[in-house]
Design a protein around this motif. Structure first.
Motif, PDB file in Angstrom:
ATOM      1  N   VAL A 173     -70.021  28.495  95.871  1.00  0.00           N
ATOM      2  CA  VAL A 173     -71.287  27.898  96.194  1.00  0.00           C
ATOM      3  C   VAL A 173     -71.412  26.477  96.630  1.00  0.00           C
ATOM      4  CG1 VAL A 173     -71.108  27.051  93.693  1.00  0.00           C
ATOM      5  CG2 VAL A 173     -73.389  27.590  94.530  1.00  0.00           C
ATOM      6  N   THR A 174     -70.126  25.874  96.521  1.00  0.00           N
ATOM      7  CA  THR A 174     -70.213  24.205  97.049  1.00  0.00           C
ATOM      8  C   THR A 174     -70.025  24.269  98.671  1.00  0.00           C
ATOM      9  OG1 THR A 174     -67.790  23.975  96.656  1.00  0.00           O
ATOM     10  CG2 THR A 174     -69.220  23.684  94.910  1.00  0.00           C
ATOM     11  N   THR A 175     -69.267  25.424  99.380  1.00  0.00           N
ATOM     12  CA  THR A 175     -69.139  25.344 100.368  1.00  0.00           C
ATOM     13  C   THR A 175     -69.754  26.560 101.319  1.00  0.00           C
ATOM     14  OG1 THR A 175     -67.407  27.047 100.302  1.00  0.00           O
ATOM     15  CG2 THR A 175     -66.585  24.676 100.284  1.00  0.00           C
ATOM     16  N   ARG A 176     -70.125  27.545 100.871  1.00  0.00           N
ATOM     17  CA  ARG A 176     -71.052  28.580 101.476  1.00  0.00           C
ATOM     18  C   ARG A 176     -70.427  28.779 102.627  1.00  0.00           C
ATOM     19  NH1 ARG A 176     -76.886  25.917 100.773  1.00  0.00           N
ATOM     20  NH2 ARG A 176     -75.618  24.204 100.973  1.00  0.00           N
ATOM     21  N   ASP A 177     -71.012  28.988 103.841  1.00  0.00           N
ATOM     22  CA  ASP A 177     -70.578  29.267 105.289  1.00  0.00           C
ATOM     23  C   ASP A 177     -70.376  28.121 105.955  1.00  0.00           C
ATOM     24  OD1 ASP A 177     -73.159  28.889 105.375  1.00  0.00           O
ATOM     25  OD2 ASP A 177     -73.426  30.401 106.861  1.00  0.00           O
ATOM     26  N   GLU A 178     -70.337  26.787 105.405  1.00  0.00           N
ATOM     27  CA  GLU A 178     -70.540  25.582 105.957  1.00  0.00           C
ATOM     28  C   GLU A 178     -69.209  24.586 105.875  1.00  0.00           C
ATOM     29  OE1 GLU A 178     -73.785  23.864 104.410  1.00  0.00           O
ATOM     30  OE2 GLU A 178     -75.273  25.664 105.378  1.00  0.00           O
ATOM     31  N   GLY A 179     -68.374  25.029 104.972  1.00  0.00           N
ATOM     32  CA  GLY A 179     -67.338  23.949 104.856  1.00  0.00           C
ATOM     33  C   GLY A 179     -66.014  24.972 104.095  1.00  0.00           C
ATOM     34  N   VAL A 180     -65.190  23.890 103.579  1.00  0.00           N
ATOM     35  CA  VAL A 180     -64.062  24.306 102.558  1.00  0.00           C
ATOM     36  C   VAL A 180     -63.585  23.365 101.449  1.00  0.00           C
ATOM     37  CG1 VAL A 180     -63.011  25.293 104.634  1.00  0.00           C
ATOM     38  CG2 VAL A 180     -62.367  22.907 104.115  1.00  0.00           C
ATOM     39  N   PHE A 181     -63.197  23.668 100.440  1.00  0.00           N
ATOM     40  CA  PHE A 181     -62.848  22.933  99.375  1.00  0.00           C
ATOM     41  C   PHE A 181     -61.245  22.927  99.253  1.00  0.00           C
ATOM     42  CE2 PHE A 181     -63.107  26.802  96.856  1.00  0.00           C
ATOM     43  CZ  PHE A 181     -62.046  26.712  96.276  1.00  0.00           C
ATOM     44  N   SER A 182     -60.462  21.680  99.100  1.00  0.00           N
ATOM     45  CA  SER A 182     -59.158  21.510  98.970  1.00  0.00           C
ATOM     46  C   SER A 182     -58.764  22.018  97.547  1.00  0.00           C
ATOM     47  CB  SER A 182     -58.726  20.153  99.199  1.00  0.00           C
ATOM     48  OG  SER A 182     -57.312  19.884  98.978  1.00  0.00           O
ATOM     49  N   PHE A 183     -57.497  22.601  97.461  1.00  0.00           N
ATOM     50  CA  PHE A 183     -56.950  22.931  96.312  1.00  0.00           C
ATOM     51  C   PHE A 183     -56.485  21.733  95.457  1.00  0.00           C
ATOM     52  CE2 PHE A 183     -55.279  27.757  96.293  1.00  0.00           C
ATOM     53  CZ  PHE A 183     -56.801  28.020  96.896  1.00  0.00           C
ATOM     54  N   GLN A 184     -56.497  20.523  95.977  1.00  0.00           N
ATOM     55  CA  GLN A 184     -56.193  19.510  95.195  1.00  0.00           C
ATOM     56  C   GLN A 184     -56.867  18.525  95.481  1.00  0.00           C
ATOM     57  OE1 GLN A 184     -52.124  19.177  93.602  1.00  0.00           O
ATOM     58  NE2 GLN A 184     -51.288  19.230  95.677  1.00  0.00           N
ATOM     59  N   GLU A 185     -56.770  17.388  94.707  1.00  0.00           N
ATOM     60  CA  GLU A 185     -57.742  16.191  94.949  1.00  0.00           C
ATOM     61  C   GLU A 185     -57.356  15.201  96.060  1.00  0.00           C
ATOM     62  OE1 GLU A 185     -60.406  15.245  93.500  1.00  0.00           O
ATOM     63  OE2 GLU A 185     -60.500  16.482  91.626  1.00  0.00           O
ATOM     64  N   ASN A 186     -58.201  14.677  96.655  1.00  0.00           N
ATOM     65  CA  ASN A 186     -57.555  13.920  97.796  1.00  0.00           C
ATOM     66  C   ASN A 186     -56.957  14.706  99.001  1.00  0.00           C
ATOM     67  OD1 ASN A 186     -58.338  11.378  96.469  1.00  0.00           O
ATOM     68  ND2 ASN A 186     -56.383  11.445  95.225  1.00  0.00           N
ATOM     69  N   ASP A 187     -57.195  15.901  98.906  1.00  0.00           N
ATOM     70  CA  ASP A 187     -56.615  16.881  99.931  1.00  0.00           C
ATOM     71  C   ASP A 187     -55.321  16.727  99.992  1.00  0.00           C
ATOM     72  OD1 ASP A 187     -56.887  18.938 102.047  1.00  0.00           O
ATOM     73  OD2 ASP A 187     -57.423  17.240 103.466  1.00  0.00           O
ATOM     74  N   SER A 188     -54.766  16.757  98.970  1.00  0.00           N
ATOM     75  CA  SER A 188     -53.087  16.706  98.980  1.00  0.00           C
ATOM     76  C   SER A 188     -52.603  17.958  99.371  1.00  0.00           C
ATOM     77  CB  SER A 188     -52.651  16.149  97.675  1.00  0.00           C
ATOM     78  OG  SER A 188     -53.192  14.731  97.389  1.00  0.00           O
ATOM     79  N   PRO A 189     -51.379  18.037 100.030  1.00  0.00           N
ATOM     80  CA  PRO A 189     -50.859  19.324 100.151  1.00  0.00           C
ATOM     81  C   PRO A 189     -49.960  20.091  99.034  1.00  0.00           C
ATOM     82  CG  PRO A 189     -49.496  17.647 101.282  1.00  0.00           C
ATOM     83  CD  PRO A 189     -50.523  17.044 100.670  1.00  0.00           C
ATOM     84  N   CYS A 190     -49.895  21.098  98.931  1.00  0.00           N
ATOM     85  CA  CYS A 190     -49.098  21.808  97.777  1.00  0.00           C
ATOM     86  C   CYS A 190     -47.609  21.665  98.202  1.00  0.00           C
ATOM     87  CB  CYS A 190     -49.533  23.298  97.419  1.00  0.00           C
ATOM     88  SG  CYS A 190     -51.152  23.341  96.801  1.00  0.00           S
ATOM     89  N   GLN A 191     -46.758  21.670  97.059  1.00  0.00           N
ATOM     90  CA  GLN A 191     -45.355  21.517  97.578  1.00  0.00           C
ATOM     91  C   GLN A 191     -44.756  22.790  97.139  1.00  0.00           C
ATOM     92  OE1 GLN A 191     -44.770  17.249  95.579  1.00  0.00           O
ATOM     93  NE2 GLN A 191     -43.236  17.576  97.319  1.00  0.00           N
TER      94      GLN A 191
END
Length: 358
Positions: A113-131
């Motif tokens: 609902v926050t991105t629909r077909d227009e965006g993405v959300f990161s799995f972590q705050e500040n768009d940090s990568p997973c390790q």
């Protein structure tokens, strides 16, 4: 974690008009027969790219497991060692490619609902990568309960976010693995935008692998692939995970087949020698933060933002909230859904719809 050896019980009971014409065990033509892996392909030391995961959170996930997951949501989290299809794909990729905790993996969700077909959300705050892939699975389990499924399906925002990452890296080879439960609606605006994004991405060392989970259907994926005619190299590939895992061979062999198909699909950029290629474009996608429980339950517990309130209203009557999802991924209120033979947004025939509750 244990990968279930038989998670794919197909039956004919309750098959819809569209599903009855689809052979769920047969991948589309251009991936119909997985080629024998060339020498070294199964060797993790031959893997020379960074991974990006894109996870589909459209409402289609609520019914796309009717046959393959005994009517459970494809994102259902089960206690113990049983993994849902999304977790299985991540787990197999991590194990077969010998990913370690030193591997930084960017992970995103799309279609909620926050991105629909227009965006993405990161799995972590500040768009940090997973390790490492275990951290990917941990973040996935943390985010799933907070997601409010939406739609419609579009891969364009995820592809554009991946291109941004390649730009930021200075042109390092990346492989975007989009795990999805459904196709982009044929002839829709979302299809046009997705094709454009894939063609634009072919200017970069970015391989895109679409991994299909759940029942499908996937009969239009070949036509979709054929429409991507202007790309500079064949940067888009489809792997039917359900079809591979429903084979009668041993589980270990099916896992190897899936890993080999994934690696084969990622090799084109290396072979063409387009490493470090960039265009210097400006960043197009700013990932949203991970969804939080308060926004997921906002319509029951308090006021909502103007953006979420607008997204929740039916785009047909503009009065009631969206609470019914069609098979194409679009949504409306139940009153509008009951009187429409076709989706008013993409004109796809409505053969299945499901009520969606917060």
């Amino acid at each position: 974690m244990v990968i279930p050896s038989n998670n794919w019980p197909f039956t004919s009971a309750g098959t819809s008009r569209r599903q009855s014409s689809v052979d769920l065990a047969k991948p589309p033509r251009f991936d119909d027969e997985l080629p024998e892996a060339p020498a070294g392909v199964r060797d993790p030391s031959k893997v020379r790219y960074k991974l990006i995961f894109g996870i589909d959170f459209t409402a289609n996930n609520l019914w796309a497991g009717k046959f393959s997951l005994k009517n459970e949501s494809l994102h259902a989290i089960v206690d113990g060692d049983t993994l849902n299809p999304y977790q299985e794909v991540i787990h197999i990729i991590g194990k077969e490619l010998a990913l370690s905790d030193d591997d930084f993996i960017r992970c995103y969700g799309f279609g909620d609902v926050t991105t629909r077909d227009e965006g993405v959300f990161s799995f972590q705050e500040n768009d940090s990568p997973c390790q490492g892939f275990e951290h990917v699975l941990e973040c996935y389990r943390k985010n799933v309960p907070n997601v409010q499924y939406f739609g419609p399906t579009s891969y364009a925002p995820m592809v554009e976010a991946a291109v941004d990452i390649v730009e930021e890296s200075g042109g390092l080879h990346h492989v975007l693995v989009i795990i999805t439960s459904g196709q982009v609606a044929m002839g829709s605006q979302q299809e046009q935008e997705t094709i454009r994004s894939i063609v634009d991405a072919s200017s970069y060392p970015l391989s895109i692998v679409l991994v299909g989970v759940g029942d499908g259907p996937w009969e239009s994926i070949q036509k979709f692939h054929d429409k991507i005619s202007a790309h500079q190299f064949d940067n888009f590939h489809f792997v039917n995970f359900t079809a591979i895992m429903s084979k009668t061979t041993a589980t270990a062999e099916k896992v190897k087949d899936f890993a080999a198909a994934l690696i084969n699909a990622s090799m084109a950029a290396d072979e063409l020698g387009i490493m470090s290629r960039m265009t210097g474009r400006a960043k197009k996608i700013t990932p949203k933060p991970p969804p939080v429980l308060s926004s997921h339950c906002a319509q029951r517990k308090g006021p909502v933002s103007a953006e979420v309130a607008e997204a929740q209203r039916s785009g047909i009557c503009w009065e009631d909230e969206k609470d019914t999802a069609f098979e194409c991924g679009h949504m409306s209120c139940i009153k509008c859904a009951l009187r429409m033979p076709q989706c008013p947004f993409c004109r796809e025939e409505i053969t299945t719809w499901r009520r969606v509750y917060p």
